[in-house]
Design a protein around this motif. Structure first.
Motif, PDB file in Angstrom:
ATOM      1  N   PRO A  73       0.844  -1.202   0.000  1.00  0.00           N
ATOM      2  CA  PRO A  73       0.000   0.000   0.000  1.00  0.00           C
ATOM      3  C   PRO A  73       0.878   1.250   0.000  1.00  0.00           C
ATOM      4  O   PRO A  73       1.930   1.276   0.654  1.00  0.00           O
ATOM      5  N   ALA A  74       0.436   2.277  -0.713  1.00  0.00           N
ATOM      6  CA  ALA A  74       1.196   3.521  -0.751  1.00  0.00           C
ATOM      7  C   ALA A  74       1.375   4.103   0.645  1.00  0.00           C
ATOM      8  O   ALA A  74       2.418   4.679   0.962  1.00  0.00           O
ATOM      9  N   SER A  75       0.369   3.921   1.492  1.00  0.00           N
ATOM     10  CA  SER A  75       0.459   4.454   2.858  1.00  0.00           C
ATOM     11  C   SER A  75       1.616   3.831   3.626  1.00  0.00           C
ATOM     12  O   SER A  75       2.285   4.503   4.422  1.00  0.00           O
ATOM     13  N   ALA A  76       1.890   2.551   3.376  1.00  0.00           N
ATOM     14  CA  ALA A  76       3.002   1.878   4.054  1.00  0.00           C
ATOM     15  C   ALA A  76       4.334   2.460   3.603  1.00  0.00           C
ATOM     16  O   ALA A  76       5.246   2.668   4.419  1.00  0.00           O
ATOM     17  N   ARG A  77       4.464   2.723   2.311  1.00  0.00           N
ATOM     18  CA  ARG A  77       5.692   3.327   1.802  1.00  0.00           C
ATOM     19  C   ARG A  77       5.879   4.731   2.384  1.00  0.00           C
ATOM     20  O   ARG A  77       6.995   5.138   2.745  1.00  0.00           O
ATOM     21  N   ARG A  78       4.804   5.486   2.467  1.00  0.00           N
ATOM     22  CA  ARG A  78       4.887   6.842   3.012  1.00  0.00           C
ATOM     23  C   ARG A  78       5.322   6.798   4.476  1.00  0.00           C
ATOM     24  O   ARG A  78       6.123   7.636   4.925  1.00  0.00           O
ATOM     25  N   GLU A  79       4.807   5.833   5.222  1.00  0.00           N
ATOM     26  CA  GLU A  79       5.200   5.692   6.628  1.00  0.00           C
ATOM     27  C   GLU A  79       6.673   5.313   6.748  1.00  0.00           C
ATOM     28  O   GLU A  79       7.374   5.777   7.660  1.00  0.00           O
ATOM     29  N   GLU A  80       7.155   4.462   5.838  1.00  0.00           N
ATOM     30  CA  GLU A  80       8.573   4.088   5.837  1.00  0.00           C
ATOM     31  C   GLU A  80       9.452   5.323   5.641  1.00  0.00           C
ATOM     32  O   GLU A  80      10.458   5.496   6.330  1.00  0.00           O
ATOM     33  N   ILE A  81       9.054   6.159   4.703  1.00  0.00           N
ATOM     34  CA  ILE A  81       9.825   7.370   4.412  1.00  0.00           C
ATOM     35  C   ILE A  81       9.811   8.307   5.608  1.00  0.00           C
ATOM     36  O   ILE A  81      10.846   8.852   6.010  1.00  0.00           O
ATOM     37  N   ALA A  82       8.636   8.508   6.196  1.00  0.00           N
ATOM     38  CA  ALA A  82       8.519   9.399   7.354  1.00  0.00           C
ATOM     39  C   ALA A  82       9.373   8.893   8.513  1.00  0.00           C
ATOM     40  O   ALA A  82      10.036   9.676   9.203  1.00  0.00           O
ATOM     41  N   SER A  83       9.387   7.568   8.711  1.00  0.00           N
ATOM     42  CA  SER A  83      10.179   6.986   9.790  1.00  0.00           C
ATOM     43  C   SER A  83      11.669   7.167   9.535  1.00  0.00           C
ATOM     44  O   SER A  83      12.439   7.486  10.445  1.00  0.00           O
ATOM     45  N   VAL A  96       5.490   8.543  -4.199  1.00  0.00           N
ATOM     46  CA  VAL A  96       5.147   7.113  -4.185  1.00  0.00           C
ATOM     47  C   VAL A  96       4.124   6.801  -5.273  1.00  0.00           C
ATOM     48  O   VAL A  96       2.917   6.769  -5.018  1.00  0.00           O
ATOM     49  N   PRO A  97       4.578   6.578  -6.511  1.00  0.00           N
ATOM     50  CA  PRO A  97       3.639   6.141  -7.548  1.00  0.00           C
ATOM     51  C   PRO A  97       3.076   4.766  -7.204  1.00  0.00           C
ATOM     52  O   PRO A  97       3.757   3.940  -6.585  1.00  0.00           O
ATOM     53  N   VAL A  98       1.827   4.522  -7.580  1.00  0.00           N
ATOM     54  CA  VAL A  98       1.253   3.194  -7.404  1.00  0.00           C
ATOM     55  C   VAL A  98       2.001   2.249  -8.346  1.00  0.00           C
ATOM     56  O   VAL A  98       2.153   2.528  -9.525  1.00  0.00           O
ATOM     57  N   ARG A  99       2.462   1.148  -7.825  1.00  0.00           N
ATOM     58  CA  ARG A  99       3.293   0.174  -8.549  1.00  0.00           C
ATOM     59  C   ARG A  99       4.681   0.752  -8.811  1.00  0.00           C
ATOM     60  O   ARG A  99       5.607   0.486  -8.099  1.00  0.00           O
ATOM     61  N   MET A 100       4.822   1.567  -9.900  1.00  0.00           N
ATOM     62  CA  MET A 100       6.139   2.099 -10.229  1.00  0.00           C
ATOM     63  C   MET A 100       6.031   3.356 -11.086  1.00  0.00           C
ATOM     64  O   MET A 100       4.970   3.661 -11.646  1.00  0.00           O
ATOM     65  N   GLY A 176       1.831  18.694 -21.446  1.00  0.00           N
ATOM     66  CA  GLY A 176       1.588  19.239 -20.115  1.00  0.00           C
ATOM     67  C   GLY A 176       1.471  18.087 -19.142  1.00  0.00           C
ATOM     68  O   GLY A 176       1.326  16.936 -19.541  1.00  0.00           O
ATOM     69  N   TYR A 177       1.560  18.415 -17.876  1.00  0.00           N
ATOM     70  CA  TYR A 177       1.517  17.368 -16.863  1.00  0.00           C
ATOM     71  C   TYR A 177       0.218  17.362 -16.048  1.00  0.00           C
ATOM     72  O   TYR A 177       0.036  16.514 -15.182  1.00  0.00           O
ATOM     73  N   SER A 178      -0.658  18.309 -16.318  1.00  0.00           N
ATOM     74  CA  SER A 178      -1.888  18.398 -15.529  1.00  0.00           C
ATOM     75  C   SER A 178      -2.766  17.156 -15.691  1.00  0.00           C
ATOM     76  O   SER A 178      -3.558  16.837 -14.804  1.00  0.00           O
ATOM     77  N   CYS A 179      -2.614  16.439 -16.805  1.00  0.00           N
ATOM     78  CA  CYS A 179      -3.405  15.226 -17.002  1.00  0.00           C
ATOM     79  C   CYS A 179      -3.100  14.182 -15.937  1.00  0.00           C
ATOM     80  O   CYS A 179      -3.916  13.306 -15.646  1.00  0.00           O
ATOM     81  N   LEU A 180      -1.926  14.275 -15.330  1.00  0.00           N
ATOM     82  CA  LEU A 180      -1.542  13.306 -14.304  1.00  0.00           C
ATOM     83  C   LEU A 180      -2.368  13.441 -13.026  1.00  0.00           C
ATOM     84  O   LEU A 180      -2.375  12.535 -12.188  1.00  0.00           O
ATOM     85  N   THR A 181      -3.066  14.565 -12.877  1.00  0.00           N
ATOM     86  CA  THR A 181      -3.886  14.736 -11.674  1.00  0.00           C
ATOM     87  C   THR A 181      -5.060  13.763 -11.647  1.00  0.00           C
ATOM     88  O   THR A 181      -5.752  13.660 -10.637  1.00  0.00           O
ATOM     89  N   ALA A 188      -1.817  13.051  -4.584  1.00  0.00           N
ATOM     90  CA  ALA A 188      -1.234  13.042  -3.237  1.00  0.00           C
ATOM     91  C   ALA A 188       0.086  13.808  -3.222  1.00  0.00           C
ATOM     92  O   ALA A 188       0.384  14.549  -2.276  1.00  0.00           O
ATOM     93  N   LEU A 189       0.867  13.643  -4.286  1.00  0.00           N
ATOM     94  CA  LEU A 189       2.129  14.370  -4.389  1.00  0.00           C
ATOM     95  C   LEU A 189       1.880  15.875  -4.439  1.00  0.00           C
ATOM     96  O   LEU A 189       2.574  16.652  -3.776  1.00  0.00           O
ATOM     97  N   GLN A 190       0.893  16.302  -5.218  1.00  0.00           N
ATOM     98  CA  GLN A 190       0.584  17.732  -5.317  1.00  0.00           C
ATOM     99  C   GLN A 190       0.176  18.296  -3.958  1.00  0.00           C
ATOM    100  O   GLN A 190       0.570  19.407  -3.586  1.00  0.00           O
ATOM    101  N   ARG A 191      -0.608  17.530  -3.226  1.00  0.00           N
ATOM    102  CA  ARG A 191      -1.037  17.984  -1.894  1.00  0.00           C
ATOM    103  C   ARG A 191       0.169  18.142  -0.970  1.00  0.00           C
ATOM    104  O   ARG A 191       0.306  19.154  -0.265  1.00  0.00           O
ATOM    105  N   ASP A 192       1.057  17.158  -0.971  1.00  0.00           N
ATOM    106  CA  ASP A 192       2.233  17.212  -0.103  1.00  0.00           C
ATOM    107  C   ASP A 192       3.160  18.357  -0.492  1.00  0.00           C
ATOM    108  O   ASP A 192       3.773  18.994   0.372  1.00  0.00           O
ATOM    109  N   ILE A 193       3.278  18.623  -1.789  1.00  0.00           N
ATOM    110  CA  ILE A 193       4.125  19.722  -2.238  1.00  0.00           C
ATOM    111  C   ILE A 193       3.540  21.059  -1.794  1.00  0.00           C
ATOM    112  O   ILE A 193       4.271  21.938  -1.320  1.00  0.00           O
ATOM    113  N   ARG A 194       2.227  21.216  -1.913  1.00  0.00           N
ATOM    114  CA  ARG A 194       1.595  22.470  -1.463  1.00  0.00           C
ATOM    115  C   ARG A 194       1.877  22.708   0.009  1.00  0.00           C
ATOM    116  O   ARG A 194       2.221  23.824   0.421  1.00  0.00           O
ATOM    117  N   GLU A 195       1.750  21.657   0.813  1.00  0.00           N
ATOM    118  CA  GLU A 195       1.988  21.795   2.249  1.00  0.00           C
ATOM    119  C   GLU A 195       3.440  22.138   2.535  1.00  0.00           C
ATOM    120  O   GLU A 195       3.739  22.981   3.400  1.00  0.00           O
TER     121      GLU A 195
END
Length: 206
Positions: A73-83, A96-100, A176-181, A188-195
């Motif tokens: 799960p992406a959440s597990a990877r995010r927790e690993e990074i935070a730790s 953290v892209p889903v899969r790769m 353009g990259y907006s299609c990736l949203t 999730a990446l955009q949200r984290d970058i804004r913060e």
């Protein structure tokens, strides 16, 4: 503003254009990007030491840490990074892209054709719809198959096509990259970058 990308491997350097674009969406005009070449850093079992070595070699305002979710799960990877960065005195953002990572390169057929060196080709690429991209079990294989098909080369010549290098060219040809949203991991990446940018702006000395 300077940022550093610490990624799983050299192929993930392809994320740099996406990160720079994302930061510019937050009204940051002056951006310096750095890719942490982990080949310069001796292998160390201690993750803390490895991260510190990256920060020593590539000091930055924001550290982007990439990990493919793969089967986890992406959440597990995010927790690993935070730790792993719990002690670091630098703002960090998980990537953290889903899969790769290759999943993010499947959104623009025209860019794939240009990267393959055959922009006017009409060969079917069998690309998945946006809604299915994050469900693919092996987006790298789908991408490489698409690049081979887009090249228009015969089977013998396709075997010599440097698909890894061609994949790195795809962001340069994207309109353009907006299609990736449309992809949850990119949102999730955009949200984290804004913060991170907001925190950086608030805490910046006057």
């Amino acid at each position: 503003m300077t940022y550093t990308l610490m990624a799983d491997g050299a192929s993930d350097r392809v994320l740099v254009p996406f990160l720079t674009w994302s930061l510019r969406q937050n009204a940051l005009a002056s951006i310096v990007s750095q890719w942490a070449d982990l080949g310069r850093i001796p292998r160390r079992p201690d993750v803390d030491q490895r991260v510190q070595a990256v920060l020593d070699l590539y000091p930055c305002d924001i550290l982007f840490v990439h990990r493919d979710a793969e089967a986890r799960p992406a959440s597990a990877r995010r927790e690993e990074i935070a730790s792993a960065l719990r002690w670091a005195k630098v703002r960090h953002v998980p990537v953290v892209p889903v899969r790769m990572t290759e999943a993010w390169l499947l959104v623009d057929e025209i860019a794939i054709r240009w990267a393959a060196g055959n922009p006017r080709g009409t060969e079917p690429l069998n690309l998945p719809s946006l809604s299915r991209i994050e469900d693919l079990p092996d987006p790298k294989r789908v991408l490489f198959d698409a690049l081979n098909a887009a090249s228009g080369l015969n089977t013998r010549r396709r075997s010599k096509l440097p698909v890894h290098q061609r994949a790195h060219r795809i962001p340069d040809y994207m309109r353009g990259y907006s299609c990736l949203t449309a992809l949850s991991a990119f949102r999730a990446l955009q949200r984290d970058i804004r913060e991170a940018v907001q925190e950086l702006t608030v805490n910046r000395p006057a």
